[in-house]
Design a protein around this motif. Structure first.
Motif, PDB file in Angstrom:
ATOM      1  N   ALA A 143      33.575  38.112  52.000  1.00 36.72           N
ATOM      2  CA  ALA A 143      34.645  38.113  52.995  1.00 36.72           C
ATOM      3  C   ALA A 143      34.145  37.610  54.338  1.00 36.72           C
ATOM      4  N   ILE A 144      32.897  37.928  54.665  1.00 32.07           N
ATOM      5  CA  ILE A 144      32.325  37.475  55.940  1.00 32.07           C
ATOM      6  C   ILE A 144      32.139  35.965  55.935  1.00 32.07           C
TER       7      ILE A 144
ATOM      8  N   TRP B  27      32.360  41.188  44.245  1.00 34.69           N
ATOM      9  CA  TRP B  27      33.549  41.548  45.007  1.00 34.69           C
ATOM     10  C   TRP B  27      34.057  42.912  44.555  1.00 34.69           C
ATOM     11  N   GLU B  28      34.121  43.119  43.244  1.00 33.16           N
ATOM     12  CA  GLU B  28      34.588  44.395  42.719  1.00 33.16           C
ATOM     13  C   GLU B  28      33.625  45.528  43.080  1.00 33.16           C
TER      14      GLU B  28
ATOM     15  N   ARG C 113      39.255  50.263  45.405  1.00 34.12           N
ATOM     16  CA  ARG C 113      39.724  49.110  44.640  1.00 34.12           C
ATOM     17  C   ARG C 113      41.247  49.073  44.527  1.00 34.12           C
ATOM     18  N   ALA C 114      41.868  50.241  44.436  1.00 33.89           N
ATOM     19  CA  ALA C 114      43.315  50.273  44.240  1.00 33.89           C
ATOM     20  C   ALA C 114      44.069  49.746  45.449  1.00 33.89           C
ATOM     21  N   SER C 115      43.472  49.853  46.639  1.00 38.52           N
ATOM     22  CA  SER C 115      44.169  49.426  47.853  1.00 38.52           C
ATOM     23  C   SER C 115      43.689  48.072  48.377  1.00 38.52           C
ATOM     24  N   TYR C 116      42.771  47.426  47.656  1.00 40.49           N
ATOM     25  CA  TYR C 116      42.229  46.149  48.124  1.00 40.49           C
ATOM     26  C   TYR C 116      42.600  45.063  47.130  1.00 40.49           C
ATOM     27  N   PRO C 117      42.937  43.870  47.602  1.00 39.97           N
ATOM     28  CA  PRO C 117      43.358  42.812  46.670  1.00 39.97           C
ATOM     29  C   PRO C 117      42.217  42.360  45.774  1.00 39.97           C
ATOM     30  N   THR C 118      42.571  41.846  44.624  1.00 43.97           N
ATOM     31  CA  THR C 118      41.576  41.226  43.764  1.00 43.97           C
ATOM     32  C   THR C 118      41.075  39.957  44.447  1.00 43.97           C
ATOM     33  N   LEU C 119      39.954  39.455  43.979  1.00 41.78           N
ATOM     34  CA  LEU C 119      39.394  38.261  44.601  1.00 41.78           C
ATOM     35  C   LEU C 119      40.344  37.061  44.515  1.00 41.78           C
ATOM     36  N   PRO C 120      40.980  36.777  43.360  1.00 43.45           N
ATOM     37  CA  PRO C 120      41.936  35.662  43.339  1.00 43.45           C
ATOM     38  C   PRO C 120      43.070  35.839  44.350  1.00 43.45           C
ATOM     39  N   ASP C 121      43.593  37.060  44.464  1.00 46.73           N
ATOM     40  CA  ASP C 121      44.678  37.301  45.420  1.00 46.73           C
ATOM     41  C   ASP C 121      44.183  37.127  46.857  1.00 46.73           C
ATOM     42  N   TYR C 122      42.960  37.567  47.108  1.00 46.82           N
ATOM     43  CA  TYR C 122      42.410  37.436  48.464  1.00 46.82           C
ATOM     44  C   TYR C 122      42.214  35.968  48.830  1.00 46.82           C
ATOM     45  N   LEU C 123      41.728  35.177  47.886  1.00 48.59           N
ATOM     46  CA  LEU C 123      41.555  33.745  48.155  1.00 48.59           C
ATOM     47  C   LEU C 123      42.907  33.076  48.400  1.00 48.59           C
TER      48      LEU C 123
END
Length: 307
Positions: free
Chosen positions: A261-262, A89-90, A97-107
């Protein structure tokens, strides 16, 4: 309360013979042209059971037992996905990376939280299909046979060119037409239960992405015998409230998203805030027009089947 044998935890204890006997008795409660079809064993991930199938004319439906069921995704499953896929994911979002949520936040953003709901058992169609789609032959050297509502694609069938049109419809019109035949749209919780089929993992097969050469698992029937959430383009509508489930219309695939994400949009508990169709406030009528929406019919069991 429904009969115990129509609750999922009880149903899962039945042998094939017991499940068939119950399904045949249940068929006597259903109005014509409903008929018992068969009982077959289905397994996916950690779920396995005998599934009862019924027919309505030529369409096939599965019995989905209800009762108190757990939906959503709990912290353990989320943590397992993070542990397995955080690095990729990273890497996929390294440039922004600065403008995209971390994987835990995205979940947390996209997966409904774990919760317990009580659902009545119901019948649901094995596959979804585009609603009110028309196919009309095109003259070899002439224009399309009629001005299209929306020309979706052109294909060849048996050497003849076919224009495929989608018919724009208001959600209320779809619901009214289904109701005229005794059907309805599945509610979002019903759809999620039907898709997860009792699994507590993020996807019905587990907490890992399928291998790149193993995507056939997406088209395999789940533990309720349903072909569901198998293609990101094939999102289905549920109501009430009116929502998209089982896909995002292909937005993630076309947008070049990370593979996680897909595939995440195929999770039973997936919620996309930008794709969800919330019902309008009470003072405002719903005026959204849907172009060739995919519909999976649901059927409520008659009261005398549940007493």
């Amino acid at each position: 309360m429904e009969r115990e044998f129509l609750q999922l935890d009880v149903w899962d204890q039945f042998t094939a013979g017991e499940a068939e006997a119950i399904a045949r008795a249940l068929a006597h409660c259903l109005p014509p042209p409903w008929a018992f079809d068969s009982v077959a064993y289905h397994q996916m991930g950690d779920q396995a059971r005998q599934v009862a199938f019924f027919t309505w004319n030529e369409a096939r439906f599965a019995l989905v037992p209800g009762g108190a069921v757990t939906l959503g995704v709990g912290p353990e499953a989320r943590a397992e996905v993070v542990a397995r896929h955080a690095q990729e994911w990273e890497e996929a979002h390294e440039d922004y990376r600065a403008s995209y949520p971390t994987l835990p936040d995205y979940l947390d953003l996209c997966l409904a939280p774990e919760r317990c709901v009580v659902l009545k058992p119901f019948l649901i169609e094995l596959t979804s299909s585009p609603y009110r789609e028309r196919r009309e032959p095109r003259p070899p050297d002439g224009p399309s046979p009629r001005p299209p509502d929306r020309l979706r694609t052109t294909m060849s069938e048996g050497g003849m060119m076919i224009d495929v049109y989608s018919c724009p419809m208001a959600p209320e019109a779809i619901e009214a037409e289904l109701a005229a035949g005794g059907f309805r749209l599945p509610a979002p919780d019903e759809w999620e239960h039907a898709c997860a089929a009792g699994s507590r993992s993020v996807w019905r097969w587990g907490n890992s992405l399928p291998p790149e050469d193993g995507y056939s698992i997406l088209r395999q029937p789940n533990a309720f015998g349903l072909t569901i959430a198998h293609e990101t383009y094939c999102d289905e509508i549920c109501s009430p409230p009116l929502t998209w489930r089982g896909g995002d219309g292909g937005c993630s695939s076309c947008g070049g998203e990370a593979q996680l994400a897909i595939i995440l949009v195929l999770a039973a508990a997936y919620r996309d805030p930008e794709q969800a169709l919330s019902a309008a406030p009470p003072e405002e009528p719903r005026t959204r027009v849907l172009h060739s929406p995919r519909v999976r019919r649901a059927f409520s069991l008659p009261p005398d089947c549940l007493d």
